[in-house]
Design a protein around this motif. Sequence first.
Motif, PDB file in Angstrom:
ATOM      1  N   SER A 118       0.803  -1.221   0.000  1.00  0.00           N
ATOM      2  CA  SER A 118       0.000   0.000   0.000  1.00  0.00           C
ATOM      3  C   SER A 118       0.833   1.268   0.000  1.00  0.00           C
ATOM      4  O   SER A 118       0.318   2.347  -0.271  1.00  0.00           O
ATOM      5  N   PHE A 119       2.108   1.148   0.341  1.00  0.00           N
ATOM      6  CA  PHE A 119       2.951   2.326   0.524  1.00  0.00           C
ATOM      7  C   PHE A 119       4.283   2.142  -0.184  1.00  0.00           C
ATOM      8  O   PHE A 119       4.783   1.031  -0.293  1.00  0.00           O
ATOM      9  N   GLY A 120       4.886   3.237  -0.588  1.00  0.00           N
ATOM     10  CA  GLY A 120       6.232   3.184  -1.148  1.00  0.00           C
ATOM     11  C   GLY A 120       7.280   3.275  -0.067  1.00  0.00           C
ATOM     12  O   GLY A 120       8.200   2.476   0.000  1.00  0.00           O
ATOM     13  N   ALA A 121       7.118   4.258   0.803  1.00  0.00           N
ATOM     14  CA  ALA A 121       8.095   4.501   1.872  1.00  0.00           C
ATOM     15  C   ALA A 121       7.490   5.447   2.886  1.00  0.00           C
ATOM     16  O   ALA A 121       6.490   6.110   2.621  1.00  0.00           O
ATOM     17  N   TYR A 122       8.123   5.504   4.025  1.00  0.00           N
ATOM     18  CA  TYR A 122       7.795   6.495   5.046  1.00  0.00           C
ATOM     19  C   TYR A 122       8.904   7.541   4.962  1.00  0.00           C
ATOM     20  O   TYR A 122      10.043   7.277   5.325  1.00  0.00           O
ATOM     21  N   VAL A 123       8.588   8.707   4.437  1.00  0.00           N
ATOM     22  CA  VAL A 123       9.568   9.767   4.210  1.00  0.00           C
ATOM     23  C   VAL A 123       9.604  10.691   5.417  1.00  0.00           C
ATOM     24  O   VAL A 123       8.562  11.152   5.889  1.00  0.00           O
ATOM     25  N   ILE A 124      10.808  10.962   5.896  1.00  0.00           N
ATOM     26  CA  ILE A 124      11.002  11.860   7.036  1.00  0.00           C
ATOM     27  C   ILE A 124      11.621  13.156   6.530  1.00  0.00           C
ATOM     28  O   ILE A 124      12.809  13.204   6.205  1.00  0.00           O
ATOM     29  N   SER A 125      10.814  14.192   6.434  1.00  0.00           N
ATOM     30  CA  SER A 125      11.370  15.474   6.013  1.00  0.00           C
ATOM     31  C   SER A 125      12.173  16.077   7.160  1.00  0.00           C
ATOM     32  O   SER A 125      11.945  15.795   8.330  1.00  0.00           O
ATOM     33  N   MET A 126      13.134  16.890   6.773  1.00  0.00           N
ATOM     34  CA  MET A 126      14.046  17.552   7.721  1.00  0.00           C
ATOM     35  C   MET A 126      14.801  16.528   8.575  1.00  0.00           C
ATOM     36  O   MET A 126      15.083  16.767   9.745  1.00  0.00           O
ATOM     37  N   PRO A 153      10.019   0.575   4.448  1.00  0.00           N
ATOM     38  CA  PRO A 153      11.197   1.375   4.115  1.00  0.00           C
ATOM     39  C   PRO A 153      11.032   2.793   4.674  1.00  0.00           C
ATOM     40  O   PRO A 153      10.013   3.432   4.443  1.00  0.00           O
ATOM     41  N   VAL A 154      12.010   3.231   5.426  1.00  0.00           N
ATOM     42  CA  VAL A 154      11.997   4.571   6.013  1.00  0.00           C
ATOM     43  C   VAL A 154      13.088   5.373   5.315  1.00  0.00           C
ATOM     44  O   VAL A 154      14.261   5.013   5.370  1.00  0.00           O
ATOM     45  N   ALA A 155      12.669   6.432   4.645  1.00  0.00           N
ATOM     46  CA  ALA A 155      13.578   7.227   3.825  1.00  0.00           C
ATOM     47  C   ALA A 155      13.787   8.608   4.432  1.00  0.00           C
ATOM     48  O   ALA A 155      12.862   9.427   4.439  1.00  0.00           O
ATOM     49  N   PRO A 156      14.986   8.868   4.943  1.00  0.00           N
ATOM     50  CA  PRO A 156      15.260  10.239   5.364  1.00  0.00           C
ATOM     51  C   PRO A 156      15.305  11.145   4.138  1.00  0.00           C
ATOM     52  O   PRO A 156      15.822  10.760   3.085  1.00  0.00           O
ATOM     53  N   LEU A 157      14.720  12.322   4.287  1.00  0.00           N
ATOM     54  CA  LEU A 157      14.749  13.336   3.231  1.00  0.00           C
ATOM     55  C   LEU A 157      15.772  14.387   3.637  1.00  0.00           C
ATOM     56  O   LEU A 157      15.579  15.099   4.624  1.00  0.00           O
ATOM     57  N   PHE A 158      16.859  14.423   2.901  1.00  0.00           N
ATOM     58  CA  PHE A 158      17.904  15.414   3.150  1.00  0.00           C
ATOM     59  C   PHE A 158      17.648  16.564   2.195  1.00  0.00           C
ATOM     60  O   PHE A 158      17.736  16.398   0.977  1.00  0.00           O
ATOM     61  N   GLU A 159      17.326  17.735   2.767  1.00  0.00           N
ATOM     62  CA  GLU A 159      16.850  18.810   1.904  1.00  0.00           C
ATOM     63  C   GLU A 159      17.535  20.148   2.085  1.00  0.00           C
ATOM     64  O   GLU A 159      17.570  20.933   1.156  1.00  0.00           O
ATOM     65  N   THR A 160      18.080  20.447   3.256  1.00  0.00           N
ATOM     66  CA  THR A 160      18.807  21.706   3.401  1.00  0.00           C
ATOM     67  C   THR A 160      20.254  21.480   2.971  1.00  0.00           C
ATOM     68  O   THR A 160      20.710  20.335   2.861  1.00  0.00           O
ATOM     69  N   LEU A 161      20.985  22.547   2.764  1.00  0.00           N
ATOM     70  CA  LEU A 161      22.379  22.417   2.353  1.00  0.00           C
ATOM     71  C   LEU A 161      23.181  21.643   3.404  1.00  0.00           C
ATOM     72  O   LEU A 161      23.929  20.719   3.063  1.00  0.00           O
ATOM     73  N   ASP A 162      23.014  21.994   4.676  1.00  0.00           N
ATOM     74  CA  ASP A 162      23.734  21.277   5.737  1.00  0.00           C
ATOM     75  C   ASP A 162      23.345  19.806   5.779  1.00  0.00           C
ATOM     76  O   ASP A 162      24.198  18.937   5.956  1.00  0.00           O
ATOM     77  N   ASP A 163      22.058  19.528   5.619  1.00  0.00           N
ATOM     78  CA  ASP A 163      21.606  18.135   5.660  1.00  0.00           C
ATOM     79  C   ASP A 163      22.153  17.343   4.481  1.00  0.00           C
ATOM     80  O   ASP A 163      22.533  16.173   4.636  1.00  0.00           O
ATOM     81  N   LEU A 164      22.199  17.939   3.309  1.00  0.00           N
ATOM     82  CA  LEU A 164      22.803  17.265   2.163  1.00  0.00           C
ATOM     83  C   LEU A 164      24.279  16.983   2.417  1.00  0.00           C
ATOM     84  O   LEU A 164      24.775  15.897   2.112  1.00  0.00           O
ATOM     85  N   ASN A 165      24.974  17.960   2.994  1.00  0.00           N
ATOM     86  CA  ASN A 165      26.400  17.778   3.280  1.00  0.00           C
ATOM     87  C   ASN A 165      26.646  16.698   4.335  1.00  0.00           C
ATOM     88  O   ASN A 165      27.720  16.093   4.348  1.00  0.00           O
ATOM     89  N   ASN A 166      25.672  16.461   5.202  1.00  0.00           N
ATOM     90  CA  ASN A 166      25.814  15.462   6.266  1.00  0.00           C
ATOM     91  C   ASN A 166      25.112  14.146   5.967  1.00  0.00           C
ATOM     92  O   ASN A 166      25.149  13.223   6.782  1.00  0.00           O
ATOM     93  N   ALA A 167      24.461  14.030   4.822  1.00  0.00           N
ATOM     94  CA  ALA A 167      23.638  12.854   4.510  1.00  0.00           C
ATOM     95  C   ALA A 167      24.429  11.551   4.585  1.00  0.00           C
ATOM     96  O   ALA A 167      23.980  10.577   5.209  1.00  0.00           O
ATOM     97  N   ALA A 168      25.579  11.503   3.967  1.00  0.00           N
ATOM     98  CA  ALA A 168      26.363  10.264   3.960  1.00  0.00           C
ATOM     99  C   ALA A 168      26.801   9.890   5.372  1.00  0.00           C
ATOM    100  O   ALA A 168      26.799   8.705   5.736  1.00  0.00           O
TER     101      ALA A 168
END
Length: 186
Positions: free
Chosen positions: A74-82, A106-121
Amino acid sequence: IHQESDRHSNCLSELTRYLGMGDYNDWSEPDRQAFLLRELQSKRPLLPPNWQPSAEVQEVIETCRVVADNSIDSFGAYVISMARVPSDVLAVHLLLKEVGCEFIMPVAPLFETLDDLNNAADVIEQLLTLPWYKGYIDGFQMVMIGYSDSAKDAGVLAAGWAQYQAQEALLAVCGNAKISLQLFHG
């Protein structure tokens, strides 16, 4: 399913205060992770049967119940913004467990700010060093890359470069850990 990370943190904060454990929102990241991992591996329920949470917290719990009451198809993923830290991902897994979800969503973190993108890995690498987490996800991790907030933070060109670098770093981290990574964009 899409919820902001603060909604989950506030839910756990209200719960830990009710249980007399202190305020989850005041805990350090290592303390949050230790608590979440302990509860994820516990056989007893964490949610008290007579607990009357606030309307906002009840909505988060009911959202998780919607997931639990349906099938994984029924679902693709549980996306966590911020999403910013590993505990943001672990918190969702704990809430899903507590409402009786019998499948691995599947729980998918959403990396969206510049700092979050830089820290995603780094966030994903920290998660993958946790034996419980790495075993639980069974070789599969989803991550969402955001565009609008990073463009607001740094401009379109810098954001585009940060998104590219984050994706390359995430691929390397997951490759080194022998984890299949599914990236999606929004």
